[in-house]
Design an enzyme around this catalytic site. Structure first.
Site: not given
Length: 360
Positions: A28, A253
């Site tokens: 999965k 940033y």
């Protein structure tokens, strides 16, 4: 993606589980971020007898890729009308409620077929599944219906390292399976995920469901000595830009990193949109020229910066290893998870689809 490592991992798991226990390889979430179809084929080639997916969509992708082996949908299917889509694609549904069982029986009656399913019992996970008492009721109903066939019964352990609670879950589960056996039903009982198959042989039953271990990763690093596994995944990129900056230069940033000396800063084209978590800012490292180079400044959407001042002779185009080995050093998924204050599952599953997967 080293599929030879995956095949060897399946063989190592096979050597650990009870001789009669089959292996359902869980693929999965794009095989935990590794690429579902080639991993599924490799697992089956190495001895897995079935596959586990999260959704109908994941199962259909495998069927379209040529997979013929049994595929169990581990997720709870809703709306129930979608059960017909699972049946159409020869996918085995998980039934987690009496309503779901009734709908599957209606579909079977309409098609004139006896439809197989696995019954999910919630013994302590608190996620999906019937309570043990409701599971017994569902088994009685299934045994009386010609439209459905109880192919498997399973549960999921919430904390495999907690032996006392796992044993309690197992006791509740075995009470359900023993009831089914008294009705002379033939089914596959399964409970063990990667953690349980490593820590508690009593949980192996008829089949085990390894997920993380298939990819060479462990839910608990304390269990390394019990099995020989090799990571399937490495994550690599290349330096795309370099600059030398003086001391007191802010990087990225919010100026969370400021150089303390003249520094050589390299830019790598990977960021949080690729699954390189923002929480790795100013904590993680990359291997360049065989040296550990710190990630400096905020991780941005598409790029990170690393300080390569001490790496020696770095140039544009140099290989940078985010996960895996370079030279004599190695950055493991577990180490990255510690930097990000998360688990190895999230690191592997979080690598986004825009990162190319290359099979070696």
């Amino acid at each position: 993606m080293n599929l030879q490592n995956l095949k060897q991992n399946i063989k190592s798991i096979s050597g650990l589980v009870k001789p009669r226990a089959k292996i359902l390889a869980v693929v999965k979430a794009n095989a935990y971020g590794h690429m579902a179809l080639p991993c599924a084929k490799a697992a089956l080639a190495a001895g897995a007898s079935a596959l586990g997916v999260s959704s109908i969509e994941e199962g259909i992708t495998l069927r379209r890729g040529g997979i013929k082996a049994p595929i169990l949908i581990l997720g709870s299917i809703f709306p129930f009308v979608n059960l017909s889509l699972a049946v159409k694609n020869n996918l085995t549904p998980t039934i987690s409620s009496l309503q779901g069982l009734a709908e599957l029986a209606r579909i079977g009656a309409r098609l004139g077929k006896r439809l197989p399913f696995h019954l999910k019992v919630d013994t302590g996970m608190g996620r999906v599944g019937l309570t043990p008492s409701s599971a017994i009721s569902a088994i009685e109903k299934a045994a009386a219906r010609k439209e459905v066939s109880l192919e498997g019964i399973y549960t999921h352990f919430s904390s495999s390292l907690d032996r006392e609670f796992t044993d309690l879950q197992l006791e509740k589960f075995l009470a359900v399976t023993n009831f089914a056996k008294k009705l002379k039903l033939k089914f596959t009982a399964h409970a063990a995920n990667s953690g349980a198959l490593l820590t508690n042989k009593k949980t192996h039953l008829d089949m085990v469901r390894p997920g993380l271990a298939v990819y060479g990763l462990l839910p608990f690093e304390t269990e390394k000595q019990k099995i020989n596994l090799s990571p399937v995944l490495s994550w690599k990129t290349r330096v795309v830009f370099m600059k030398r900056v003086p001391a007191k230069t802010p990087i990225s940033y919010d100026r969370t990193f400021v150089t303390g000396r003249s520094s050589l800063i390299a830019t790598l084209p990977v960021g949080y949109a690729d699954g390189y978590l923002r929480s790795l800012s100013n904590k993680a490292e990359a291997l360049i020229n065989g040296r550990r180079c710190p990630v400096v400044g905020r991780v941005t959407m598409d790029m990170i910066m690393v300080d390569v001042t001490k790496a020696g002779g770095v140039s544009i185009g140099a290989e940078a290893v985010l996960l895996g080995a370079q030279g004599s050093d190695n950055i493991s998924v577990e180490e990255m998870a510690r930097w990000a204050n998360t688990i190895n599952y999230e690191i592997a599953c979080g690598i986004s689809a825009r990162v190319p997967r290359v099979i070696v």
